[in-house]
Structures are given as structure tokens and as C-alpha cells.
Design an enzyme around this catalytic site. Structure first.
Site, PDB file in Angstrom:
ATOM      1  N   ASP A 294      -4.279  15.922   1.995  1.00  0.00           N
ATOM      2  CA  ASP A 294      -3.899  14.788   1.150  1.00  0.00           C
ATOM      3  C   ASP A 294      -4.352  14.988  -0.298  1.00  0.00           C
ATOM      4  O   ASP A 294      -5.461  14.619  -0.684  1.00  0.00           O
ATOM      5  CB  ASP A 294      -4.503  13.508   1.732  1.00  0.00           C
ATOM      6  CG  ASP A 294      -3.996  12.252   1.050  1.00  0.00           C
ATOM      7  OD1 ASP A 294      -3.291  12.369   0.024  1.00  0.00           O
ATOM      8  OD2 ASP A 294      -4.308  11.145   1.535  1.00  0.00           O
TER       9      ASP A 294
ATOM     10  N   TYR B 121      -0.352   1.303   2.190  1.00  0.00           N
ATOM     11  CA  TYR B 121       0.101   0.964   0.844  1.00  0.00           C
ATOM     12  C   TYR B 121       0.005  -0.543   0.609  1.00  0.00           C
ATOM     13  O   TYR B 121      -0.254  -1.323   1.518  1.00  0.00           O
ATOM     14  CB  TYR B 121       1.550   1.421   0.615  1.00  0.00           C
ATOM     15  CG  TYR B 121       1.717   2.910   0.648  1.00  0.00           C
ATOM     16  CD1 TYR B 121       1.191   3.702  -0.367  1.00  0.00           C
ATOM     17  CD2 TYR B 121       2.375   3.529   1.706  1.00  0.00           C
ATOM     18  CE1 TYR B 121       1.328   5.075  -0.343  1.00  0.00           C
ATOM     19  CE2 TYR B 121       2.522   4.913   1.738  1.00  0.00           C
ATOM     20  CZ  TYR B 121       2.001   5.671   0.703  1.00  0.00           C
ATOM     21  OH  TYR B 121       2.137   7.034   0.735  1.00  0.00           O
TER      22      TYR B 121
ATOM     23  N   ARG C  40       0.606   9.465   5.155  1.00  0.00           N
ATOM     24  CA  ARG C  40      -0.820   9.122   5.106  1.00  0.00           C
ATOM     25  C   ARG C  40      -1.338   8.553   6.427  1.00  0.00           C
ATOM     26  O   ARG C  40      -2.541   8.383   6.607  1.00  0.00           O
ATOM     27  CB  ARG C  40      -1.065   8.137   3.973  1.00  0.00           C
ATOM     28  CG  ARG C  40      -0.531   8.627   2.648  1.00  0.00           C
ATOM     29  CD  ARG C  40      -0.787   7.659   1.524  1.00  0.00           C
ATOM     30  NE  ARG C  40      -2.103   7.868   0.939  1.00  0.00           N
ATOM     31  CZ  ARG C  40      -2.540   7.207  -0.128  1.00  0.00           C
ATOM     32  NH1 ARG C  40      -1.780   6.289  -0.678  1.00  0.00           N
ATOM     33  NH2 ARG C  40      -3.728   7.438  -0.623  1.00  0.00           N
TER      34      ARG C  40
ATOM     35  N   GLN D 221      -4.857  14.482   7.003  1.00  0.00           N
ATOM     36  CA  GLN D 221      -5.843  13.990   6.040  1.00  0.00           C
ATOM     37  C   GLN D 221      -6.442  15.097   5.186  1.00  0.00           C
ATOM     38  O   GLN D 221      -6.717  14.900   4.003  1.00  0.00           O
ATOM     39  CB  GLN D 221      -6.948  13.224   6.773  1.00  0.00           C
ATOM     40  CG  GLN D 221      -6.479  11.883   7.313  1.00  0.00           C
ATOM     41  CD  GLN D 221      -7.569  11.132   8.041  1.00  0.00           C
ATOM     42  OE1 GLN D 221      -8.697  11.611   8.166  1.00  0.00           O
ATOM     43  NE2 GLN D 221      -7.245   9.951   8.537  1.00  0.00           N
TER      44      GLN D 221
ATOM     45  N   SER E  81      -5.214  11.708  -2.408  1.00  0.00           N
ATOM     46  CA  SER E  81      -6.541  11.135  -2.184  1.00  0.00           C
ATOM     47  C   SER E  81      -7.637  11.983  -2.822  1.00  0.00           C
ATOM     48  O   SER E  81      -8.555  11.458  -3.454  1.00  0.00           O
ATOM     49  CB  SER E  81      -6.806  10.984  -0.683  1.00  0.00           C
ATOM     50  OG  SER E  81      -5.987   9.975  -0.133  1.00  0.00           O
TER      51      SER E  81
END
Length: 375
Positions: free
Chosen positions: A127, A231, A118, A124, A130
Site C-alpha cells: 500500500d 473511505y 485496501r 497491506q 498509506s
């Protein structure tokens, strides 16, 4: 290369791994694409839409496909359909998947999309966690609102004033932030908490109230370090006690609670205990978004609505993105397409490159071996 899009077989899974939009791009890149009959129909992508962009509708998308794209990893008999040297791109739930050895035995190269680093900016647009969490955060509020027997916004009527709902969001990642925004749009008073102090500004920017927990300098340093990786962190004993007291008070007074906390490769953390649920008002609703991995709420059950003795509903709705399957499939398919592009070199030749940091991170079986370190 033939790319296959099989029908999803997991109960309740209505998403599909490719849409006519991404199939058109794959065919434009020189690939042939086969779609299993009715693979996308539950997500409102009908066979004729795929045929219009050049895909072929087949009864078995595994046969002859060198690259297989799925939402959920193949299971059982599906794995046996995979020819040696086939590549599978899907969500594998890798730390819980008990069949990785079978993929390795079949000489299958398996990419688990959940393992995407991430912290890489170029990753991105791949992902899946997400993109799906964003939709889940939105829909979770609507699902809770549908069970809540009162209104979300404040109303002033001739018959009296209707008070706004009080909503508490626990876990302010992608799902939590979207849940805050959605609950605010519906007119609720929203409070939120997270282990990452940096989430405070995000919560307040969406109009939510931050449930602040005092933090020592040592804990602050650990939290800052964890934030760099995107995280949560493991807090100290005192912080856990302080947070529990603040959460207990906020949840006890809430009408709606949505919990979103997940830990990669581990069971979901327990955020709400039964004694806190027992203090809530009759008619209150809790939606446990982590119910599939053990649950954030004591007493939640996957696939069930539990009604407590004091009249609180605990919703254990699994796979919330599948309840908005058209949009979820569209976003997922784009994530998958963006990753698949990395599997081809400048000359459009298929090539697994274990030196590539994205491919290396996602590759869980290859060359007859299970590469995932389960820790």
C-alpha cells in the site's frame, strides 16, 4: 528478466523506486537490475551502493528492460522508450493521467499502485498510499511549525508563560493520525475531525480532542457502510451544515490547521472557506495537503505560500513525501517489491494473472487496451 530503475523526471520528485535493499532482493530472485546513473542520489542512495549489491549503472534504464519500476509514471518521450510488452509499475495518477492511451498503443502493461484494494489483508504491505501518507503526515507538522512564528509547547519562563499552539487536523486517515501524533509530541493542543465516526477512538487514543458532529441514524448507517471500504462517505445536507459550523469555530481559534482529505479519482473536497480563514489570527498557518488535487482550502495554490489580508499563511506544498525522500523511497521500494513478487509464479516465470484480485485491480493498460474504468 531485466528490471530497470529510471531517474524520476517530474520537477521536485526526489524519490526513487528501488533502494539497494530491494535491488539486492530482486537480484537474489534471479533478475538483473539496471539503475539509471544518479537515479537515487537525491534520496541519498548513491550509485556505488547499488553496484555493491550487484546492480549495473547505465545511462538509460529503459533500454532492454522488460519490467520498469518508477515512482511517477513515465511521461511524453519516456513512454516512447518503452518497448512492446514492457511492464511498468508506478504511481500513475490514473484518473487524471491523459497519456494512458499512449501506454496502450505501445503495448505496455501498466500497473497503477494507487488502485490497490485496501480491504485485502495480503495487500497491506504493498500500500504505497498509506506508506507515503504516513510520512507526509509527520512532515506536514514540521513544515507548518517552521512557518509558525510561535512555539508549539507550553513554556513557563522567568519572562512569562508561553501558551501551547492549538492545532486542528482535518481528515483522520493515515496522514491525519500521524499529524496528530507528531503535533502532540511537539507539545501542541490538538483537535481533529473526520467524516468517519469510527475515527473518534483513534484520535482520542493519540491524545487529540474529537470535534464531534451530531449525526442522524440514516447518516450513521451510511457512514458505517463506507467505513467497511476504508473511505469517507457522502453526508447529508444537515450534517454538512452542522460540521461546517463546528469546523468554522475550531479553525477560527486555531494556530495551525492541517487538511488531509482526498477522494480517489475526484477533486479534493473543500473543507475551509475564505470567510473562515478571514476569522483566524494573524500568524496562523494552514497547510493544505490536498493542494495538488484542487485543495481543501479556498485560496490555496500549489507550490506557493499565500499570505491573506489578515496575515494567515496558507502553505500549498506539493509532494510532501519527497521532502523526506530517503525514508519515503525505502518504504515505497518495499511496497513495490512486494507487489512485483506477485508477477512471478511458483517457478519464477513472469506471468500477468488477471484473475488475481490485486493484479486485476491495478492493471490499467494491457494488450493494447486501456482497462481502467474512469466512471
Amino acid at each position: 528478466m531485466q528490471i530497470g530503475i529510471p531517474t524520476e523526471t517530474v520537477v521536485g520528485e526526489s524519490r526513487v523506486a528501488a533502494t539497494p535493499e530491494t535491488v539486492k532482493k530482486l537480484i537474489g530472485a534471479g533478475h538483473s537490475v539496471v539503475i539509471q546513473r544518479n537515479a537515487g542520489v537525491k534520496a541519498a542512495y548513491i550509485d556505488s551502493a547499488y553496484e555493491q549489491v550487484g546492480a549495473k549503472i547505465v545511462d538509460d534504464a529503459y533500454t532492454g528492460s522488460q519490467l520498469v519500476l518508477k515512482v511517477r509514471a513515465p511521461k511524453g518521450e519516456e513512454i516512447q522508450k518503452l518497448a512492446p510488452n514492457t511492464t511498468v509499475v508506478a504511481m500513475f495518477d490514473p484518473y487524471r493521467n491523459t497519456e494512458l492511451d499512449q501506454f496502450a498503443a505501445q503495448q505496455v502493461s501498466a500497473f497503477a499502485l494507487e488502485l490497490l484494494p485496501r480491504t485485502l489483508s495480503r495487500a497491506q504491505n504493498m500500500d504505497v498510499l498509506s506508506s507515503q501518507a504516513n510520512l507526509a503526515g509527520y512532515k506536514s507538522v514540521l513544515l507548518a511549525a517552521a512557518e509558525y512564528q510561535r512555539m508549539f509547547p507550553m513554556l513557563m519562563t522567568a519572562a512569562g508563560t508561553v501558551k501551547p499552539a492549538r492545532v486542528v487536523i482535518m481528515g483522520v486517515g493515515v496522514a491525519g493520525l500521524q499529524a496528530i501524533a507528531t503535533a502532540k509530541r511537539l507539545g501542541a493542543i490538538v483537535e481533529a475531525t473526520d467524516l468517519r465516526p469510527t475515527a473518534k477512538d483513534q484520535v482520542e487514543s493519540l491524545g487529540g480532542k474529537w470535534l464531534d458532529v451530531p449525526m442522524s441514524a440514516e447518516e450513521q448507517a451510511r457512514a458505517d457502510e463506507a467505513a467497511k471500504n476504508g473511505y469517507g462517505w457522502m453526508p447529508g445536507e444537515q450534517y454538512i451544515k452542522d460540521q461546517a459550523a463546528i469546523v468554522d469555530k475550531a479553525v477560527s481559534n486555531a494556530d495551525i490547521v492541517i487538511t488531509t482529505a482526498l477522494l480517489p479519482g475526484r477533486d479534493a473536497p473543500r473543507l475551509i472557506k475564505a470567510e473562515t480563514v478571514a476569522k483566524m489570527k494573524p500568524g496562523s498557518v494552514i497547510l493544505d495537503m490536498a493542494v495538488e488535487t484542487g485543495g481543501n482550502v479556498e485560496g490555496s495554490k500549489c507550490g506557493e505560500t499565500v499570505v491573506t489580508d489578515n496575515g494567515v499563511k496558507i502553505l500549498g506544498i506539493p509532494n510532501i513525501p519527497a521532502t523526506v525522500s530517503t525514508e519515503a523511497s525505502a518504504l515505497y521500494a518495499r511496497n513495490v517489491y512486494n507487489f512485483v513478487e506477485t508477477l512471478f509464479d511458483q517457478d519464477k516465470n513472469y506471468s500477468i494473472n488477471q484473475e488475481d484480485e490485486i493484479q486485476k485491480a491495478l492493471l490499467v493498460t494491457h494488450g493494447g487496451q486501456v482497462l481502467l474504468k474512469r466512471g
